[in-house]
Design an enzyme around this catalytic site. Structure first.
Site, PDB file in Angstrom:
ATOM      1  N   LYS A 178       1.348   2.600  -0.725  1.00 18.38           N
ATOM      2  CA  LYS A 178       2.511   2.146   0.039  1.00 18.38           C
ATOM      3  C   LYS A 178       3.314   1.019  -0.694  1.00 18.38           C
ATOM      4  CE  LYS A 178      -0.832   0.652   3.212  1.00 18.38           C
ATOM      5  NZ  LYS A 178      -1.351   0.407   4.235  1.00 18.38           N
ATOM      6  N   THR A 211       6.919  -7.533  10.698  1.00 21.07           N
ATOM      7  CA  THR A 211       6.000  -6.447  10.237  1.00 21.07           C
ATOM      8  C   THR A 211       4.495  -6.413  10.302  1.00 21.07           C
ATOM      9  OG1 THR A 211       6.242  -7.631   8.090  1.00 21.07           O
ATOM     10  CG2 THR A 211       8.034  -5.887   8.395  1.00 21.07           C
ATOM     11  N   GLY A 213       1.325  -5.615  11.563  1.00 24.62           N
ATOM     12  CA  GLY A 213       0.584  -4.504  11.800  1.00 24.62           C
ATOM     13  C   GLY A 213       1.304  -3.124  11.373  1.00 24.62           C
ATOM     14  N   THR A 214       2.032  -3.181  10.322  1.00 23.93           N
ATOM     15  CA  THR A 214       2.826  -2.020   9.966  1.00 23.93           C
ATOM     16  C   THR A 214       1.609  -1.067   9.389  1.00 23.93           C
ATOM     17  OG1 THR A 214       3.377  -3.319   7.826  1.00 23.93           O
ATOM     18  CG2 THR A 214       5.053  -2.708   9.319  1.00 23.93           C
ATOM     19  N   GLY A 215       0.753  -1.617   8.561  1.00 30.05           N
ATOM     20  CA  GLY A 215      -0.252  -0.735   7.839  1.00 30.05           C
ATOM     21  C   GLY A 215      -1.309   0.108   8.871  1.00 30.05           C
ATOM     22  N   CYS A 216      -1.467  -0.673   9.735  1.00 29.52           N
ATOM     23  CA  CYS A 216      -2.348  -0.197  10.899  1.00 29.52           C
ATOM     24  C   CYS A 216      -1.578   0.870  11.586  1.00 29.52           C
ATOM     25  CB  CYS A 216      -2.920  -1.209  11.957  1.00 29.52           C
ATOM     26  SG  CYS A 216      -3.435  -2.881  11.346  1.00 29.52           S
TER      27      CYS A 216
HETATM   28  N1  LIG Z   1      10.703  -3.856   5.719  1.00 28.34           N
HETATM   29  C1  LIG Z   1      10.224  -2.854   5.810  1.00 28.34           C
HETATM   30  N2  LIG Z   1      11.069  -1.698   5.902  1.00 28.34           N
HETATM   31  C2  LIG Z   1      10.956  -0.288   5.997  1.00 28.34           C
HETATM   32  N3  LIG Z   1       9.601   0.167   5.984  1.00 28.34           N
HETATM   33  C3  LIG Z   1       8.876  -0.766   5.801  1.00 28.34           C
HETATM   34  C4  LIG Z   1       8.797  -2.122   5.715  1.00 28.34           C
HETATM   35  N4  LIG Z   1       7.679  -2.742   5.218  1.00 28.34           N
HETATM   36  C5  LIG Z   1       6.671  -1.683   5.373  1.00 28.34           C
HETATM   37  N5  LIG Z   1       7.351  -0.562   5.400  1.00 28.34           N
HETATM   38  C6  LIG Z   1       6.556   0.520   5.780  1.00 28.34           C
HETATM   39  O1  LIG Z   1       5.525   0.565   6.441  1.00 28.34           O
HETATM   40  C7  LIG Z   1       4.168   1.121   6.183  1.00 28.34           C
HETATM   41  C8  LIG Z   1       3.161   0.150   5.991  1.00 28.34           C
HETATM   42  O2  LIG Z   1       3.157  -0.359   4.810  1.00 28.34           O
HETATM   43  P1  LIG Z   1       2.849  -1.688   4.255  1.00 28.34           P
HETATM   44  O3  LIG Z   1       3.060  -1.747   2.770  1.00 28.34           O
HETATM   45  O4  LIG Z   1       3.584  -2.825   5.185  1.00 28.34           O
HETATM   46  O5  LIG Z   1       1.536  -1.797   4.911  1.00 28.34           O
HETATM   47  P2  LIG Z   1       0.238  -2.953   4.806  1.00 28.34           P
HETATM   48  O6  LIG Z   1       0.638  -3.950   3.690  1.00 28.34           O
HETATM   49  O7  LIG Z   1      -1.004  -2.354   4.573  1.00 28.34           O
HETATM   50  O8  LIG Z   1       0.520  -3.572   6.137  1.00 28.34           O
HETATM   51  P3  LIG Z   1      -0.442  -4.857   6.913  1.00 28.34           P
HETATM   52  O9  LIG Z   1       0.149  -5.945   6.309  1.00 28.34           O
HETATM   53  O10 LIG Z   1      -0.195  -4.287   8.324  1.00 28.34           O
HETATM   54  O11 LIG Z   1      -1.633  -4.399   6.542  1.00 28.34           O
HETATM   55  C9  LIG Z   1       4.691   1.973   4.726  1.00 28.34           C
HETATM   56  O12 LIG Z   1       5.349   3.359   5.126  1.00 28.34           O
HETATM   57  C10 LIG Z   1       5.769   1.006   4.125  1.00 28.34           C
HETATM   58  O13 LIG Z   1       6.677   1.616   3.095  1.00 28.34           O
HETATM   59  C1  LIG Z   2      -7.705  -7.098  13.361  1.00 28.87           C
HETATM   60  C2  LIG Z   2      -6.825  -6.672  12.255  1.00 28.87           C
HETATM   61  N1  LIG Z   2      -6.865  -5.758  11.516  1.00 28.87           N
HETATM   62  C3  LIG Z   2      -5.758  -5.541  10.598  1.00 28.87           C
HETATM   63  C4  LIG Z   2      -4.801  -6.280  10.167  1.00 28.87           C
HETATM   64  C5  LIG Z   2      -3.696  -6.054   9.035  1.00 28.87           C
HETATM   65  O1  LIG Z   2      -2.704  -6.146   9.401  1.00 28.87           O
HETATM   66  C6  LIG Z   2      -4.805  -7.453  10.985  1.00 28.87           C
HETATM   67  N2  LIG Z   2      -3.902  -8.361  10.791  1.00 28.87           N
HETATM   68  N3  LIG Z   2      -5.760  -7.903  12.001  1.00 28.87           N
END
Ligand SMILES: Nc1ncnc2c1ncn2[C@@H]1O[C@H](COP(=O)(O)OP(=O)(O)OP(=O)(O)O)[C@@H](O)[C@H]1O
Ligand SMILES: Cc1ncc(CO)c(N)n1
Length: 280
Positions: A178, A211, A213-216
């Site tokens: 990502k 942002t 929880g974007t990854g979850c």
């Molecule tokens: N500012 C943004 N604008 C558009 N898309 C974004 C933005 N930030 C993240 N994304 C998208 O959101 C999705 C999750 O990616 P991200 O890299 O944020 O995950 P993560 O770091 O694992 O998240 P978390 O911090 O919740 O664990 C991907 O598709 C990424 O491209």
């Molecule tokens: C419980 C939990 N899972 C995943 C993440 C990552 O975003 C978080 N901040 N908290």
């Protein structure tokens, strides 16, 4: 009377009391995408938009017992794993996934919360690689997680490709690196490798601090789509549209990194709006 087939997805993850990440984000996403959501808790976090105040891991037995309850009665069409915290929990989760032969396993290798709190013990990384990756339909690391998992330094597109190949070699059927954390001010680009070829999913980058929880949310959307029978490419495309809408239609909640808007995608579909996402 007609009975429609109910598609089910299971999240194995930690609880975020603030509701933006973890189990809460996963279940909201499943619901919005029309999938019956189930959960097995691995840890409880005291957490809000400002950070993680405390982490209370569940016992390994409690995690295994939740999975047995689901496996013995309900079953699932997809599994998403998030915060797993330690090696023992990872081993128990892997054993149950193998035992019940659950399909469509999406691994989000959660390591560190946005505020810097550790959600996975360092010595658990090896267990994740050797126990869980062979079971994965797809693993979804961000750049930092991909670096920790592979030992590579990722700077260029070619570095991302090398990291994806390395993770696939552990047995994951597909890998998505990502690009949310990259410096690109215009686009947020995710790289998919399915063991044969590469595809990119490109979203318009939104300038926002909200942002959490974007990854979850993204990995849960992939799991929900796979549960319904989509192929991986279609599932990722829908998930990218889902996360794009969720980031674009911000919610003003809390005083720090606010959550994404889990109902934005369905609202858009109702209004037939297009999100700024394309596939190359
Ligand atoms: N500012 C943004 N604008 C558009 N898309 C974004 C933005 N930030 C993240 N994304 C998208 O959101 C999705 C999750 O990616 P991200 O890299 O944020 O995950 P993560 O770091 O694992 O998240 P978390 O911090 O919740 O664990 C991907 O598709 C990424 O491209
Ligand atoms: C419980 C939990 N899972 C995943 C993440 C990552 O975003 C978080 N901040 N908290």
């Amino acid at each position: 009377m007609t009975t429609n087939r109910v598609y089910k997805a299971l999240t194995i993850a930690g609880s975020d009391s603030g509701g933006g990440a973890g189990i809460q984000a996963d279940l909201k996403t499943f619901q919005e995408l029309g999938v019956f959501g189930m959960s097995a808790l691995t840890a409880i976090t005291a957490q809000n938009t400002l950070g993680v105040q405390a982490v209370y891991p569940m016992s390994t037995e409690a995690v295994a017992e939740q999975l047995r309850s689901i496996g013995e009665d309900i079953g699932t069409d997809a599994v998403k794993t998030g915060m797993l915290f330690n090696a023992e929990i990872i081993e128990a989760v892997a054993a149950q996934i193998r035992y019940y032969r659950w399909p469509n396993v999406v691994i989000d290798p959660v390591m560190i919360a946005k505020g810097g709190a550790s959600l996975l013990q360092q010595e658990a990384v090896q267990a994740l690689l050797t126990e869980l990756l062979p079971l994965a339909a797809v693993i979804t690391p961000n750049i930092l997680e991909a670096e920790v998992l592979t030992g590579l330094t990722i700077r260029s597109f070619e570095d991302k490709q090398e990291a994806a190949r390395k993770l696939a070699a552990y047995g994951a059927k597909a890998v998505i690196i990502k690009g949310g954390h990259e410096a690109d001010p215009v686009e947020a680009v995710d790289l998919l490798y399915d063991g044969i070829s590469f595809d990119t999913f490109i979203g318009t980058r939104i300038k926002t601090k909200n942002t959490h929880g974007t990854g979850c949310t993204y990995s849960s959307a992939i799991a929900a789509e796979l549960a319904k029978g989509s192929r991986l490419l279609e599932a990722v495309q829908t998930a990218k549209q889902y996360i794009q809408a969720a980031i674009e239609e911000q919610l003003e909640i809390g005083h720090g990194h606010g959550p994404t808007n889990h109902w934005a995608y369905q609202r858009r579909l109702r209004h037939q709006e297009q999100g700024g996402v394309r596939t190359v």
